[in-house]
Design a protein around this motif. Structure first.
Motif, mmCIF file in Angstrom:
data_model
loop_
_atom_site.group_PDB
_atom_site.id
_atom_site.type_symbol
_atom_site.label_atom_id
_atom_site.label_comp_id
_atom_site.label_asym_id
_atom_site.label_seq_id
_atom_site.Cartn_x
_atom_site.Cartn_y
_atom_site.Cartn_z
ATOM 1 N N CYS A 248 0.854 -1.189 0.000
ATOM 2 C CA CYS A 248 0.000 0.000 0.000
ATOM 3 C C CYS A 248 0.888 1.236 0.000
ATOM 4 O O CYS A 248 2.069 1.177 0.289
ATOM 5 N N VAL B 290 -8.575 -0.558 -6.761
ATOM 6 C CA VAL B 290 -10.017 -0.489 -7.000
ATOM 7 C C VAL B 290 -10.266 -1.202 -8.322
ATOM 8 O O VAL B 290 -9.658 -0.864 -9.340
ATOM 9 N N ILE C 140 -6.421 2.289 -0.221
ATOM 10 C CA ILE C 140 -6.905 1.134 -0.979
ATOM 11 C C ILE C 140 -5.795 0.672 -1.909
ATOM 12 O O ILE C 140 -5.243 1.475 -2.661
ATOM 13 N N ILE D 19 -7.515 -1.131 2.910
ATOM 14 C CA ILE D 19 -8.394 -1.996 2.130
ATOM 15 C C ILE D 19 -7.556 -2.538 0.978
ATOM 16 O O ILE D 19 -7.076 -1.764 0.142
ATOM 17 N N TYR E 149 -6.084 7.149 -6.975
ATOM 18 C CA TYR E 149 -6.366 5.762 -6.625
ATOM 19 C C TYR E 149 -5.853 4.845 -7.751
ATOM 20 O O TYR E 149 -5.891 5.209 -8.922
ATOM 21 N N LEU F 39 -11.026 -3.087 -3.534
ATOM 22 C CA LEU F 39 -12.394 -2.580 -3.526
ATOM 23 C C LEU F 39 -12.979 -2.845 -4.901
ATOM 24 O O LEU F 39 -12.445 -2.379 -5.906
#
Length: 127
Positions: A10, A98, A95, A61, A120, A64
């Motif tokens: 991350c 995604v 995240i 996360i 993102y 997603l």
């Protein structure tokens, strides 16, 4: 069966860091119809999706999964707006990736373009 591996790293303050060892990946899905069996939690509407993201606000996360059309007049756009506002306020959701898995090509492109603009990591996928 999972189609994509969980993210293993991350971004945190510009640095890449790995998930803590032994911690199960957090994989969230927002989709009105698909079962998404590889997810750890699923929301069936944009309102449920917003609550789900807010529950995970202070955690990482891994994945997603987003569907654009959520039944009736509902769409993923309120969730996308929440994520955009968080990034605008310099507190984006953490995240790994995604995944946009909508059958709506125009809606998918809107989501990909919007979230990519705000930093993102976004991919199109099929579910």
């Amino acid at each position: 069966m999972r189609m994509m591996p969980a993210a293993e790293t991350c971004r945190d303050n510009g640095r890449v860091k790995e998930d803590p060892p032994g911690q199960a990946p957090v994989i969230l899905g927002i989709d009105d119809l698909r079962p998404l069996p590889w997810t750890t939690q699923i929301a069936r509407s944009s309102g449920e999706g917003i609550k789900l993201l807010q529950e995970h606000r202070d955690s990482f996360i891994d994945e997603l999964w987003l569907d654009h059309d959520l039944g009736g007049d509902d769409s993923i756009l309120p969730v996308v707006t929440l994520m955009e506002e968080a990034a605008f306020n310099e507190r984006p959701f953490r995240i790994g990736t995604v995944f946009v898995h909508s059958a709506n090509p125009i809606g998918s492109e809107t989501v990909v373009r919007s979230l990519t603009h705000w930093g993102y990591s976004v991919r199109r996928a099929s579910a």
